[in-house]
Design an enzyme around this catalytic site. Structure first.
Site, PDB file in Angstrom:
ATOM      1  N   ARG A   1     -70.292 -13.716  80.640  1.00  0.00           N
ATOM      2  CA  ARG A   1     -69.693 -13.030  79.480  1.00  0.00           C
ATOM      3  C   ARG A   1     -68.635 -12.009  79.894  1.00  0.00           C
ATOM      4  O   ARG A   1     -68.511 -10.958  79.270  1.00  0.00           O
ATOM      5  CB  ARG A   1     -70.762 -12.347  78.628  1.00  0.00           C
ATOM      6  CG  ARG A   1     -71.605 -13.300  77.785  1.00  0.00           C
ATOM      7  CD  ARG A   1     -70.809 -13.792  76.577  1.00  0.00           C
ATOM      8  NE  ARG A   1     -71.649 -14.611  75.714  1.00  0.00           N
ATOM      9  CZ  ARG A   1     -72.306 -14.137  74.649  1.00  0.00           C
ATOM     10  NH1 ARG A   1     -72.203 -12.882  74.310  1.00  0.00           N
ATOM     11  NH2 ARG A   1     -73.040 -14.944  73.931  1.00  0.00           N
TER      12      ARG A   1
ATOM     13  N   ARG B   1     -66.435  -8.597  73.818  1.00  0.00           N
ATOM     14  CA  ARG B   1     -66.178  -7.423  72.986  1.00  0.00           C
ATOM     15  C   ARG B   1     -66.142  -6.091  73.719  1.00  0.00           C
ATOM     16  O   ARG B   1     -65.675  -5.106  73.161  1.00  0.00           O
ATOM     17  CB  ARG B   1     -67.224  -7.355  71.861  1.00  0.00           C
ATOM     18  CG  ARG B   1     -66.933  -8.369  70.768  1.00  0.00           C
ATOM     19  CD  ARG B   1     -68.078  -8.467  69.808  1.00  0.00           C
ATOM     20  NE  ARG B   1     -69.236  -8.983  70.509  1.00  0.00           N
ATOM     21  CZ  ARG B   1     -70.342  -9.413  69.896  1.00  0.00           C
ATOM     22  NH1 ARG B   1     -70.439  -9.361  68.584  1.00  0.00           N
ATOM     23  NH2 ARG B   1     -71.352  -9.869  70.606  1.00  0.00           N
TER      24      ARG B   1
ATOM     25  N   ARG C   1     -59.065 -11.269  69.341  1.00  0.00           N
ATOM     26  CA  ARG C   1     -60.025 -11.834  68.406  1.00  0.00           C
ATOM     27  C   ARG C   1     -59.632 -11.486  66.966  1.00  0.00           C
ATOM     28  O   ARG C   1     -59.694 -12.323  66.070  1.00  0.00           O
ATOM     29  CB  ARG C   1     -61.422 -11.297  68.701  1.00  0.00           C
ATOM     30  CG  ARG C   1     -62.506 -11.930  67.861  1.00  0.00           C
ATOM     31  CD  ARG C   1     -63.761 -11.051  67.926  1.00  0.00           C
ATOM     32  NE  ARG C   1     -64.946 -11.684  67.407  1.00  0.00           N
ATOM     33  CZ  ARG C   1     -65.240 -11.780  66.121  1.00  0.00           C
ATOM     34  NH1 ARG C   1     -64.406 -11.343  65.214  1.00  0.00           N
ATOM     35  NH2 ARG C   1     -66.383 -12.351  65.762  1.00  0.00           N
TER      36      ARG C   1
ATOM     37  N   ASP D   1     -67.950 -21.593  73.520  1.00  0.00           N
ATOM     38  CA  ASP D   1     -69.345 -21.243  73.248  1.00  0.00           C
ATOM     39  C   ASP D   1     -70.227 -22.482  73.377  1.00  0.00           C
ATOM     40  O   ASP D   1     -69.777 -23.590  73.113  1.00  0.00           O
ATOM     41  CB  ASP D   1     -69.501 -20.647  71.846  1.00  0.00           C
ATOM     42  CG  ASP D   1     -70.807 -19.871  71.745  1.00  0.00           C
ATOM     43  OD1 ASP D   1     -70.838 -18.701  72.148  1.00  0.00           O
ATOM     44  OD2 ASP D   1     -71.811 -20.461  71.290  1.00  0.00           O
TER      45      ASP D   1
ATOM     46  N   TYR E   1     -81.122 -23.417  69.151  1.00  0.00           N
ATOM     47  CA  TYR E   1     -80.269 -22.912  68.064  1.00  0.00           C
ATOM     48  C   TYR E   1     -80.136 -23.934  66.943  1.00  0.00           C
ATOM     49  O   TYR E   1     -80.093 -23.591  65.765  1.00  0.00           O
ATOM     50  CB  TYR E   1     -78.875 -22.552  68.605  1.00  0.00           C
ATOM     51  CG  TYR E   1     -78.886 -21.326  69.483  1.00  0.00           C
ATOM     52  CD1 TYR E   1     -78.818 -20.057  68.924  1.00  0.00           C
ATOM     53  CD2 TYR E   1     -78.980 -21.426  70.868  1.00  0.00           C
ATOM     54  CE1 TYR E   1     -78.844 -18.919  69.729  1.00  0.00           C
ATOM     55  CE2 TYR E   1     -79.002 -20.299  71.676  1.00  0.00           C
ATOM     56  CZ  TYR E   1     -78.937 -19.049  71.092  1.00  0.00           C
ATOM     57  OH  TYR E   1     -78.973 -17.932  71.880  1.00  0.00           O
TER      58      TYR E   1
END
Ligand code: CP3
Length: 361
Positions: free
Chosen positions: A36, A40, A49, A86, A163
């Site tokens: 990662r 952010r 973004r 992702d 998921y």
């Protein structure tokens, strides 16, 4: 190939330090990248973004996705870029509705029966649906210097299935585990579909320019030990075997998070070139227990990085020391937290590269 002390292969000065480490060579100081590493915690990421309008829009815009992939490599001089995308793009390509709601994580339309699996798109659907991601790969590879590696990735089938079945993130994985246990054939059809799609997607990433790939099995640790072979090892082995055939010479990093000492069985069963260790695994133990030709990657707890200061330097030095003497890629035990100050990442890179010694000595 030169032989160093102990008869181990010693790094050559050419190509990328990370790829050398992935061929089972000791590289000193160890190459470093961070899970990662784009995200952010970086102001320049937040800016791009916002311009893209959303996370998925960013993933499917090759120009902007390439830019955020390169940001942390430029800022911190890391040894590798990891493709910005992702793991949930695979179920999306198979026809599962996916949304990212701010502050809530991903939301998917749940797949909960063999009947639901039968309505998914065929694995071939990823070729077209994820072609923009492969354009990102090509753009990044073209912009990266030769000594920087580009890592492609996918989620491992079990983690992607969690998921897809739960409909998002989960605390206990009760729904997906219940289905896996009660109906192995039906659940197996979902694992198979995801596995086939993942193989096509990873082969396409390599064809577009990825130098190595990582398989993220972030929730492997949620399974009982008896289900590791069918749901974690076997799909990873299938993916590794297919890559050996269809993308020969591409190193594969497995990251079965949370399975503890079963990492040894994972390495044996799957044939991965490198094993990503989470912070719960004692690196000094792993360095002894794993076969010598397997590269270890990890495993600083991301919270040390968030904390910074002397504790970060001490723990980073401990990780480097614990893996010294065998092929090692420095990384975290899981992804960078979004509260992490960017200066701490710069301090970590400096610490890992401090006291650079002669290669292979
Ligand atoms: O820098 C990199 O590591 C490359 C890009 C990358 C992302 N996700 C970007 C991302 C990679 C390799 C991933 C993998 C991923 N995605 C995993 C496996 C690794 C892990 O963390 O266990 C998983 C489980 C996912 C699924 C996922 N994606 C979740 C649960 C979330 C929401 C939680 C969150 O942190 O917001 C995402 C979103 C996501 N993926 C973001 C990023 C940068 C945040 C999106 C944003 O900008 O708001």
């Amino acid at each position: 190939m030169d032989m160093g002390d102990g008869g181990q292969r010693v790094a050559q000065s050419t190509e990328s330090p990370l790829l050398r480490a992935l061929t089972g060579v000791r590289v000193d100081p160890p190459p470093i990248w961070l899970m990662r590493q784009a995200g952010r915690y970086l102001p320049e990421y937040r800016k791009v973004r916002a311009a893209a309008g959303g996370f998925l829009e960013l993933c499917f815009d090759p120009g902007l996705a390439a830019e955020v992939t390169l940001q942390p490599v430029r800022r911190f001089d890391l040894d590798a870029a990891i493709l910005f995308a992702d793991i949930l793009l695979v179920p999306l390509a198979l026809g599962v509705d996916l949304r990212f709601e701010t502050g809530e994580g991903p939301r998917l339309e749940p797949v909960r029966s063999a009947h639901d699996v039968a309505r998914l798109k065929p694995a071939e659907a990823v070729d077209e649906a994820l072609a923009p991601v492969c354009r990102t790969v090509a753009a990044v590879r073209a912009a990266l210097p030769a000594e920087k590696a580009l890592i492609g990735f996918a989620g491992a089938p079990w983690t992607v299935a969690t998921y897809t079945v739960e409909g998002g993130s989960s605390r206990d994985f009760a729904t997906v585990r219940r289905w896996a246990m009660a109906d192995p054939a039906g659940f197996g059809s979902l694992i198979d579909r995801i596995t086939e799609a993942t193989i096509r997607y990873l082969v396409a990433q390599v064809a577009a320019g990825a130098d190595a790939v990582q398989l993220f099995d972030s929730w492997a640790g949620a399974l009982p030990a008896e289900l590791l072979e069918p749901l974690v090892f076997a799909p990873a082995r299938r993916i590794v075997d297919a890559l050996r055939q269809q993308a020969p010479g591409t190193p594969v990093i497995g990251f079965p998070r949370g399975i503890g000492p079963a990492v040894c069985a994972y390495v044996r069963a799957t044939g991965v070139d490198a094993i990503g260790l989470d912070s719960g695994v004692d690196l000094a133990w792993a360095a002894e227990a794993l076969p010598p030709e397997v590269t270890v990657q990890g495993n600083l707890d991301p919270l040390w990085l968030e904390l910074g200061g002397d504790a970060l330097r001490r723990e980073a030095a401990r990780v480097v020391a614990a893996a010294r003497g065998r092929p090692h890629i420095f990384n975290l035990g899981h992804g960078i937290g979004k509260e992490t100050p960017a200066e701490h990442v710069a301090a970590l890179v400096a610490e890992v590269r401090r006291g650079t010694r002669e290669t292979g000595s």
